[in-house]
Design an enzyme around this catalytic site. Sequence first.
Site, mmCIF file in Angstrom:
data_model
loop_
_atom_site.group_PDB
_atom_site.id
_atom_site.type_symbol
_atom_site.label_atom_id
_atom_site.label_comp_id
_atom_site.label_asym_id
_atom_site.label_seq_id
_atom_site.Cartn_x
_atom_site.Cartn_y
_atom_site.Cartn_z
ATOM 1 N N ASN A 88 2.371 -2.748 -0.286
ATOM 2 C CA ASN A 88 2.005 -3.594 0.859
ATOM 3 C C ASN A 88 0.580 -3.362 1.340
ATOM 4 O O ASN A 88 -0.149 -2.544 0.786
ATOM 5 C CB ASN A 88 3.042 -3.488 1.983
ATOM 6 C CG ASN A 88 2.972 -2.169 2.721
ATOM 7 O OD1 ASN A 88 2.010 -1.419 2.627
ATOM 8 N ND2 ASN A 88 4.024 -1.878 3.461
ATOM 9 N N HIS A 104 7.286 -11.032 3.570
ATOM 10 C CA HIS A 104 8.187 -10.443 4.560
ATOM 11 C C HIS A 104 9.592 -11.045 4.518
ATOM 12 O O HIS A 104 10.156 -11.354 5.565
ATOM 13 C CB HIS A 104 7.628 -10.652 5.979
ATOM 14 C CG HIS A 104 6.316 -9.980 6.224
ATOM 15 N ND1 HIS A 104 5.494 -10.319 7.267
ATOM 16 C CD2 HIS A 104 5.697 -8.975 5.569
ATOM 17 C CE1 HIS A 104 4.411 -9.553 7.252
ATOM 18 N NE2 HIS A 104 4.498 -8.734 6.219
HETATM 19 C C1 LIG Z 1 2.176 -7.393 -1.126
HETATM 20 C C2 LIG Z 1 2.881 -7.010 0.142
HETATM 21 C C3 LIG Z 1 2.142 -6.827 1.306
HETATM 22 C C4 LIG Z 1 2.792 -6.468 2.497
HETATM 23 N N1 LIG Z 1 2.034 -6.153 3.579
HETATM 24 C C5 LIG Z 1 2.635 -5.570 4.661
HETATM 25 C C6 LIG Z 1 1.863 -5.008 5.698
HETATM 26 O O1 LIG Z 1 0.619 -4.983 5.662
HETATM 27 N N2 LIG Z 1 2.522 -4.466 6.764
HETATM 28 C C7 LIG Z 1 3.877 -4.458 6.846
HETATM 29 O O2 LIG Z 1 4.410 -3.995 7.853
HETATM 30 N N3 LIG Z 1 4.640 -4.984 5.857
HETATM 31 C C8 LIG Z 1 4.048 -5.499 4.758
HETATM 32 N N4 LIG Z 1 4.818 -5.955 3.720
HETATM 33 C C9 LIG Z 1 6.290 -5.993 3.883
HETATM 34 C C10 LIG Z 1 7.002 -4.641 3.786
HETATM 35 O O3 LIG Z 1 6.388 -3.825 2.823
HETATM 36 C C11 LIG Z 1 8.485 -4.884 3.454
HETATM 37 O O4 LIG Z 1 9.068 -5.657 4.482
HETATM 38 C C12 LIG Z 1 9.308 -3.603 3.340
HETATM 39 O O5 LIG Z 1 8.715 -2.718 2.420
HETATM 40 C C13 LIG Z 1 10.745 -3.922 2.891
HETATM 41 O O6 LIG Z 1 11.469 -2.731 2.762
HETATM 42 P P1 LIG Z 1 12.934 -2.680 2.096
HETATM 43 O O7 LIG Z 1 13.374 -1.263 2.210
HETATM 44 O O8 LIG Z 1 13.769 -3.737 2.688
HETATM 45 O O9 LIG Z 1 12.721 -3.105 0.576
HETATM 46 P P2 LIG Z 1 11.811 -2.433 -0.553
HETATM 47 O O10 LIG Z 1 10.786 -1.562 0.069
HETATM 48 O O11 LIG Z 1 11.353 -3.540 -1.416
HETATM 49 O O12 LIG Z 1 12.799 -1.474 -1.332
HETATM 50 C C14 LIG Z 1 13.812 -1.863 -2.202
HETATM 51 C C15 LIG Z 1 13.888 -0.836 -3.319
HETATM 52 O O13 LIG Z 1 15.108 -0.981 -4.015
HETATM 53 C C16 LIG Z 1 14.874 -0.918 -5.403
HETATM 54 N N5 LIG Z 1 15.953 -1.665 -6.053
HETATM 55 C C17 LIG Z 1 16.231 -2.981 -5.940
HETATM 56 N N6 LIG Z 1 17.316 -3.314 -6.648
HETATM 57 C C18 LIG Z 1 17.755 -2.175 -7.225
HETATM 58 C C19 LIG Z 1 18.848 -1.872 -8.079
HETATM 59 N N7 LIG Z 1 19.732 -2.817 -8.470
HETATM 60 N N8 LIG Z 1 19.000 -0.592 -8.509
HETATM 61 C C20 LIG Z 1 18.113 0.374 -8.112
HETATM 62 N N9 LIG Z 1 17.074 0.145 -7.296
HETATM 63 C C21 LIG Z 1 16.896 -1.125 -6.851
HETATM 64 C C22 LIG Z 1 13.514 -1.547 -5.564
HETATM 65 O O14 LIG Z 1 12.900 -1.217 -6.780
HETATM 66 C C23 LIG Z 1 12.780 -1.008 -4.344
HETATM 67 O O15 LIG Z 1 12.172 0.233 -4.609
HETATM 68 C C24 LIG Z 1 4.209 -6.331 2.520
HETATM 69 C C25 LIG Z 1 4.941 -6.505 1.347
HETATM 70 C C26 LIG Z 1 4.293 -6.815 0.157
HETATM 71 C C27 LIG Z 1 5.101 -6.952 -1.082
#
Ligand SMILES: Cc1cc2nc3c(=O)[nH]c(=O)nc-3n(C[C@H](O)[C@H](O)[C@H](O)COP(=O)(O)OP(=O)(O)OC[C@H]3O[C@@H](n4cnc5c(N)ncnc54)[C@H](O)[C@@H]3O)c2cc1C
Length: 610
Positions: A146, A542
């Site tokens: 991110n 997001h």
């Molecule tokens: C390019 C980008 C820029 C962003 N910029 C910002 C920012 O500046 N500020 C901010 O606050 N937010 C930002 N965000 C958003 C923020 O990073 C996300 O909302 C947050 O990381 C989501 O967290 P999560 O735990 O829901 O999912 P994730 O962090 O995506 O975690 C899910 C994890 O589960 C794993 N996984 C999935 N399926 C499986 C499976 N079947 N078996 C094993 N492992 C699996 C994945 O590989 C991953 O590691 C950005 C996102 C991106 C992609």
Amino acid sequence: MIISRGLSAIGVLSLPTLMRLIQVLISLVTPSSVEYPKQAEIKHGQTFDFIIVGAGSAGCVLANRLTEVSDWKVLLIEAGGDPPITSNTFSILFIFQLPALFSLVDYSSSDWNYYTENDGYTSQAHRTKNVHLTRGKMLGGSSGANYMIYVRGSREDYDDWANQGNEGWNWDNVLHYFKKSERMIDPIILNGETAQNHNTNGYLGVTRPDWKEKTEPLYEAFKENGHRILSDIHGEQQVGYYYPTFTIDNHIRQSTANAFLSPIRDRPNLFVLKNTLARKVIFDGKKAIGVEVLLPGGKVSEVFANKEVILSAGTINSPQLLMLSGIGPAAHLEENNIDVLIDSPNVGENLQDHACVLLIVAGKRNIVSAVQNLAGFVHLDSFPSPVVAGHVALDRKQTYPDYQAVLFVEPAASLTASIICATVVGLEYSICNEISYAIQDRESLIVAMTLLKPDSKGKIELKNKDPLEKVKIYSGFYSNKNDLEQHARSVEDFSTIVNTTYFKSVGSELVNVNLEACKNFTYGTHDYWKCYALNMVSTLWHPVGTCAMGPEGVGVVDERLRVRGVTGLRVSDASIMPAITRGNTNAPTIMIAEKTADMIKLDHGISIEV
Ligand SMILES: Cc1cc2nc3c(=O)[nH]c(=O)nc-3n(C[C@H](O)[C@H](O)[C@H](O)COP(=O)(O)OP(=O)(O)OC[C@H]3O[C@@H](n4cnc5c(N)ncnc54)[C@H](O)[C@@H]3O)c2cc1C
Ligand SMILES: *[C@@H]1O[C@H](CO)[C@@H](O)[C@H](O)[C@H]1NC(C)=O
Ligand SMILES: *[C@@H]1O[C@H](CO)[C@@H](O)[C@H](O)[C@H]1NC(C)=O
């Protein structure tokens, strides 16, 4: 003109390749500076207390907090590996001074590389006619990919969650958990009037670069335009232009892998399986008892949890895993030949994301910085380029914002805008060429204009029952026409900035990218901006809401994030948000995981600090 139009066109075309090349080079020359947990050696059928699926923003926090209980054995399963160096070390950016290296994770093997479905309506100015939805596939998940802006959202966001029947999630409740995770380092904030909303001893380092000298004229212009200027967005006042904070500490990205996992990598009760895909949850009747996994060598195995299984696989993959495990809309599961365990109609529904539209403001002519930049093909400013951010309400009296404007301040002939245009967002080359032409000898602002509170909803659907198959993602952008109106109004509201004293004094203008699809509209009119937004729309990455918490009959999970209809299974990640927050979603996801850990501890008789 410094360079000919033709040359800049060739430059734009080669950018995606150039970026791939830089990815490879950087990973070859830079040693890793952060250490991660080693791959666990586990046996088929081994039992743990908890299994967490997904080591992303939420999963790493949960793994840390649950292993604080020394007699709980916790298995963390992650589909990706250690973060690539391109995700991590900001010192290399300062050494090479290359722009936009934050985008180096996109499209790599540490990205799931999702694309939304082409709806024939939105994003038609993209080369692929859909949106590339980066999701991190590594320890740290999307927090390793991110843009590191640290923002919590508005008081009203969480009060709304609570009012929708989710007890324990109002602003005062969640503020405790935002603070718990935070290690605020900025001395001005810590000595300012918002200090009571921050904490200095959490795991997540938060800093703020000092860009005042470069950005002060911009804040002056916003002030002239009637906006409040806030030192810190995390106080009582949550609307205005502000000096943004970042999850960066000592030039190192504070992905949750770096902040929460690395420091506890040697805890004997933590077991981490990397490069391992969870295929589905294993049930005994309606009790979740384990997870079927695909190990790195290609073997399918089973692991068991005698307390709980927690899905933290993110907004795209958590609903996929629920559906593959028989929990989802019955008709959809049957279509895919999956035995229905629980008919849960809202799994995969309620997808909300922040639609984002790119604007370029061309500013002061600066031949010197243009020549310097072109000669070295590098930024002479250090990265990250100065950032200005605003949370703006169209009705200036409102206490919560309608749109977010994030401005990247770029020197003349900077490649950043072209990289974002051609590579990150993937717009038509003709558009990127217009941009690079317009700013080849002018300083510029790259503006990410984000609609913060959309009414539109998309959804996630299975393609089939193969766990290796990517799901279908319908972004739903502007499916509610009011969102398009609001987004166009936001662009118009922002664009009045070019009439302020400072912007006029440097001859600023919005860059007209000559969108083919909008050529029948008069440039700058409301209808033009609607057309512009519709065709240019991308994502701020997001996505949330596909396993939303809510009351019986609505929520996929309850307010303690337990999956409705079964026992022993929770979801904890961005997918549980019933409604998207008015801000970036990383800090809120970390907050969700902090709170989940406490709820789990309480439910298993462990006392928590309050
Ligand atoms: C390019 C980008 C820029 C962003 N910029 C910002 C920012 O500046 N500020 C901010 O606050 N937010 C930002 N965000 C958003 C923020 O990073 C996300 O909302 C947050 O990381 C989501 O967290 P999560 O735990 O829901 O999912 P994730 O962090 O995506 O975690 C899910 C994890 O589960 C794993 N996984 C999935 N399926 C499986 C499976 N079947 N078996 C094993 N492992 C699996 C994945 O590989 C991953 O590691 C950005 C996102 C991106 C992609
Ligand atoms: C700037 O001011 C001029 C003159 O009042 C007006 O015509 C124009 O629409 C304004 N531009 C923007 C983007 O608001
Ligand atoms: C613009 O208008 C012309 C004439 O009405 C029409 O033929 C053309 O299809 C329109 N173009 C677009 C992109 O809508």
